[in-house]
Design a protein around this motif. Structure first.
Motif, short mmCIF file in Angstrom:
data_model
loop_
_atom_site.label_atom_id
_atom_site.label_comp_id
_atom_site.label_asym_id
_atom_site.label_seq_id
_atom_site.Cartn_x
_atom_site.Cartn_y
_atom_site.Cartn_z
N VAL A 79 45.56 28.51 -57.09
CA VAL A 79 46.34 27.31 -57.39
C VAL A 79 45.44 26.10 -57.61
CG1 VAL A 79 46.70 26.72 -54.96
CG2 VAL A 79 48.34 25.98 -56.67
N ARG A 82 43.98 26.34 -61.04
CA ARG A 82 45.01 26.03 -62.04
C ARG A 82 45.24 24.53 -62.16
NH1 ARG A 82 50.71 25.61 -61.51
NH2 ARG A 82 51.81 26.05 -63.48
N THR A 83 45.32 23.83 -61.04
CA THR A 83 45.61 22.40 -61.08
C THR A 83 44.39 21.56 -61.44
OG1 THR A 83 45.23 22.29 -58.69
CG2 THR A 83 47.49 22.62 -59.43
N SER A 162 48.29 32.19 -52.97
CA SER A 162 47.72 31.25 -53.92
C SER A 162 48.28 31.44 -55.32
CB SER A 162 46.20 31.38 -53.95
OG SER A 162 45.61 30.40 -54.76
N LYS A 166 53.13 26.71 -55.87
CA LYS A 166 53.14 25.75 -56.96
C LYS A 166 52.07 24.68 -56.80
CE LYS A 166 58.06 26.32 -58.05
NZ LYS A 166 59.37 25.64 -58.20
N ASN A 167 51.64 24.43 -55.57
CA ASN A 167 50.59 23.45 -55.33
C ASN A 167 49.83 23.84 -54.07
OD1 ASN A 167 52.20 22.31 -53.09
ND2 ASN A 167 53.48 21.50 -54.75
N THR A 168 48.73 23.16 -53.83
CA THR A 168 47.88 23.50 -52.69
C THR A 168 48.55 23.21 -51.35
OG1 THR A 168 46.83 21.31 -52.86
CG2 THR A 168 45.75 23.15 -53.98
N ALA A 171 50.76 26.11 -50.55
CA ALA A 171 49.91 27.26 -50.23
C ALA A 171 49.38 27.15 -48.80
CB ALA A 171 48.77 27.35 -51.22
N SER A 270 48.77 36.46 -61.70
CA SER A 270 47.78 35.63 -62.39
C SER A 270 47.67 35.98 -63.87
CB SER A 270 46.43 35.76 -61.72
OG SER A 270 45.93 37.10 -61.84
#
Length: 277
Positions: A79, A82-83, A162, A166-168, A171, A270
């Protein structure tokens, strides 16, 4: 240089830069030093003395610490990439997503299991000069196999979290919840069920073995004490029902299976998810 090697070097460099290798090595070394000092004393605890006691205590401590360390190191791996835009940059390169995922998985296993292997080899070398014990190397390899299987299980679970978060922040919450359930609440919930219901021993053992940490603990104890006398009546029942060999196989096979399923689901996620945040 192949894409896998390139990604692996990148992930290992990131682990070195973030001091994860130094942290894991310092943690294992500190635990080993403490247990060596205690294990080589003249006192006897539950019949275990010397370096076999050191390995037993070290492995049991690692079973508690490993899940937390592994989940903290893997819960945000996908994640965050990705962000942060790393995945968007990766899509511009002629590489497969699975190549990066396998490099990420391999780097996490090397960082977490590598220092433990070096530490156990150091214990074997020290034992040859300090206090030789018959069968110590075999016990060490069994403990290493159980710990490596447990690490693989929680690495897979961390990557699964992870890949789906949707976000850390989410997670992190899911990772801490998983650690609390497996490390603390599992025993409390199981005791509560036993107090409220009358379950046969087979069902109780199955519910306990669903926790990979509990299964690994039984396997390590069976490698040191085949009669499992340290567990009392429960140990005698396990020794008669399973035997030390089957208990060790279960302690290695179940976490490995759980980690394989979680890793496969994380890989599938993924490969199909939108990597551009």
């Amino acid at each position: 240089m192949t894409p896998f090697i390139a990604f692996l070097r990148l992930e290992l460099s990131d682990a070195l830069r973030s001091r994860w290798v130094a942290f894991a090595s310092t943690l294992y070394l500190g635990l080993a030093a403490a247990f060596v000092w205690l294990g080589l004393r003249e006192s006897t605890v539950l019949g275990f003395t010397g370096l076999s006691r050191v390995l037993l205590n070290l492995a049991n401590a690692v079973l508690v610490i490993f899940p937390l360390v592994v989940l903290v190191g893997t819960h945000a791996a996908i994640v965050r990439a990705r962000t942060s835009g790393f995945c968007e940059l990766m899509l511009a390169q002629p590489v497969k997503r699975s190549t990066w995922f396998l490099a990420l998985l391999t780097s996490r296993l090397l960082v977490l299991v590598g220092p433990l292997v070096v530490l156990l080899v150091g214990c074997f070398v020290a034992a040859a000069f300090v206090e030789p014990e018959p069968g110590l190397v075999l016990i060490g390899f069994k403990s290493l196999a159980v710990c490596a299987s447990l690490v693989f299980a929680f690495v897979g679970l961390g990557l699964f979290i992870s890949a789906h978060a949707k976000n850390t922040e989410r997670a992190m919450v899911w990772a801490m919840l998983l650690f609390v359930v497996t490390a603390a609440l599992h025993d409390v919930l199981l005791i509560t069920v036993l107090l409220r219901t009358s379950l046969p021993p087979q069902v109780v053992f199955a519910l306990s073995a669903l926790n990979p940490s509990e299964a690994a603990r039984v396997g390590i104890l069976a490698s040191v004490d085949p009669e499992l006398s340290v567990l009392g009546p429960v140990g005698f029942w396990l020794a008669n029902a399973l035997g030390p060999s089957l208990a060790l196989v279960l302690a290695i096979a179940w976490p490995a299976l759980l980690g394989s399923v979680a890793t496969w689901r994380a890989l599938r996620r993924s490969q199909s998810m939108d990597l551009i945040a």
